[in-house]
Design an enzyme around this catalytic site. Structure first.
Site, PDB file in Angstrom:
ATOM      1  N   CYS A  99       0.837  -1.199   0.000  1.00  0.00           N
ATOM      2  CA  CYS A  99       0.000   0.000   0.000  1.00  0.00           C
ATOM      3  C   CYS A  99       0.884   1.266   0.000  1.00  0.00           C
ATOM      4  O   CYS A  99       1.524   1.549  -0.992  1.00  0.00           O
ATOM      5  CB  CYS A  99      -1.006  -0.012   1.143  1.00  0.00           C
ATOM      6  SG  CYS A  99      -2.362   1.177   0.892  1.00  0.00           S
ATOM      7  N   HIS A 177      -3.752  -4.854   0.736  1.00  0.00           N
ATOM      8  CA  HIS A 177      -3.234  -5.194   2.064  1.00  0.00           C
ATOM      9  C   HIS A 177      -3.361  -6.699   2.332  1.00  0.00           C
ATOM     10  O   HIS A 177      -4.340  -7.151   2.938  1.00  0.00           O
ATOM     11  CB  HIS A 177      -4.007  -4.442   3.146  1.00  0.00           C
ATOM     12  CG  HIS A 177      -3.663  -3.006   3.278  1.00  0.00           C
ATOM     13  ND1 HIS A 177      -2.530  -2.561   3.929  1.00  0.00           N
ATOM     14  CD2 HIS A 177      -4.305  -1.895   2.842  1.00  0.00           C
ATOM     15  CE1 HIS A 177      -2.494  -1.242   3.899  1.00  0.00           C
ATOM     16  NE2 HIS A 177      -3.552  -0.808   3.242  1.00  0.00           N
ATOM     17  N   GLU A 179      -1.827  -8.349   4.475  1.00  0.00           N
ATOM     18  CA  GLU A 179      -1.534  -8.625   5.892  1.00  0.00           C
ATOM     19  C   GLU A 179      -2.768  -8.624   6.776  1.00  0.00           C
ATOM     20  O   GLU A 179      -2.716  -9.062   7.938  1.00  0.00           O
ATOM     21  CB  GLU A 179      -0.519  -7.606   6.424  1.00  0.00           C
ATOM     22  CG  GLU A 179      -1.042  -6.205   6.706  1.00  0.00           C
ATOM     23  CD  GLU A 179      -1.105  -5.288   5.515  1.00  0.00           C
ATOM     24  OE1 GLU A 179      -1.154  -4.066   5.719  1.00  0.00           O
ATOM     25  OE2 GLU A 179      -1.116  -5.789   4.363  1.00  0.00           O
TER      26      GLU A 179
END
Length: 241
Positions: A99, A177, A179
């Protein structure tokens, strides 16, 4: 000796999450470096002395709430971090930007970053030209800016609104994202002070529900993403070798 990945935690809420677990699964030791501490979140223009990139096999700049093109930040740590990733690339260290971190890679290597006409917050289908690197399917987004890819880079994934991934040498930049899990999402929702989710016509409960629904498949795709990154980017020979 195990390979090492250094996550650059640009702000305290944008942590490595599922990515850290996936790198551990690939046999990496994980280290974290805090860039802007929590107490400076409203005044983030700080000078930072970064670690020597040559001590790592992978450096992964993570997300942040600020624009990568903010002039006060570019005069301080953003320019220093950009030089760090250029030095890392010159030293043959692989890069994975997430990002804000992906936008930083774009800006550092000659691309541009600007406000997007349409923000993306939530789960979006990402079209991938390289499923060995970017598994297809929905990925979590929370961004208001988008990049143009740097000279020499190859875009390998996108949504209708924004480029989502590019490869440049031994660097992979991601706009989404990977994660995010339910725990990390809750921290972001609790910090949604300006109503960004509501501002695009969505609700916190909608994001919670979809994240819970996709938790198992998303975790598997993150492991596949990191495995592909290690195989096709980290373990590739340096251009000069």
């Amino acid at each position: 000796m195990a390979p090492k990945v250094l996550f650059l935690v640009n702000e305290h809420l944008a942590t490595e999450g599922l990515l850290g677990e996936a790198f551990v699964d690939q046999g990496f030791d994980v280290e974290l470096f805090e860039v802007v501490p929590a107490e400076r979140i409203d005044d983030p223009a700080v000078d930072v002395a970064f670690p020597d990139p040559a001590g790592y096999d992978v450096i992964a700049p993570l997300g942040a709430r600020w624009p990568v093109y903010d002039e006060a930040l570019r005069r301080t740590w953003v320019s220093t971090e950009a030089q760090l990733v250029r030095d890392a690339a010159d030293a043959g260290v692989a890069l994975l930007g997430v990002c804000f971190g992906g936008q930083l890679l774009a800006q550092a290597f000659g691309g541009s970053v600007a406000r997007s006409s349409e923000p993306e917050i939530g789960w979006y289908e990402v079209t991938s030209d390289r499923p060995d690197l970017i598994p297809g399917g929905p990925w979590f987004q929370w961004h208001f800016d988008r990049w143009t890819v740097p000279p020499g880079a190859t875009e390998i994934a996108r949504t209708p609104c924004a480029s989502q991934a590019f490869v440049l040498g031994r660097a992979l930049a991601l706009q989404f994202h990977p994660e995010v899990d339910t725990e990390l999402l809750e921290r972001w929702l609790a910090d949604d002070r300006d109503g960004e989710v509501a501002g695009i016509g969505r609700t916190h409960d909608e994001l919670r529900s979809r994240t819970t629904e996709l938790a198992q498949s998303a975790s598997a795709r993150v492991r596949d993403l990191v495995a592909g990154f290690v195989t096709h980017v980290v373990r590739q020979p340096c251009p000069s070798s």
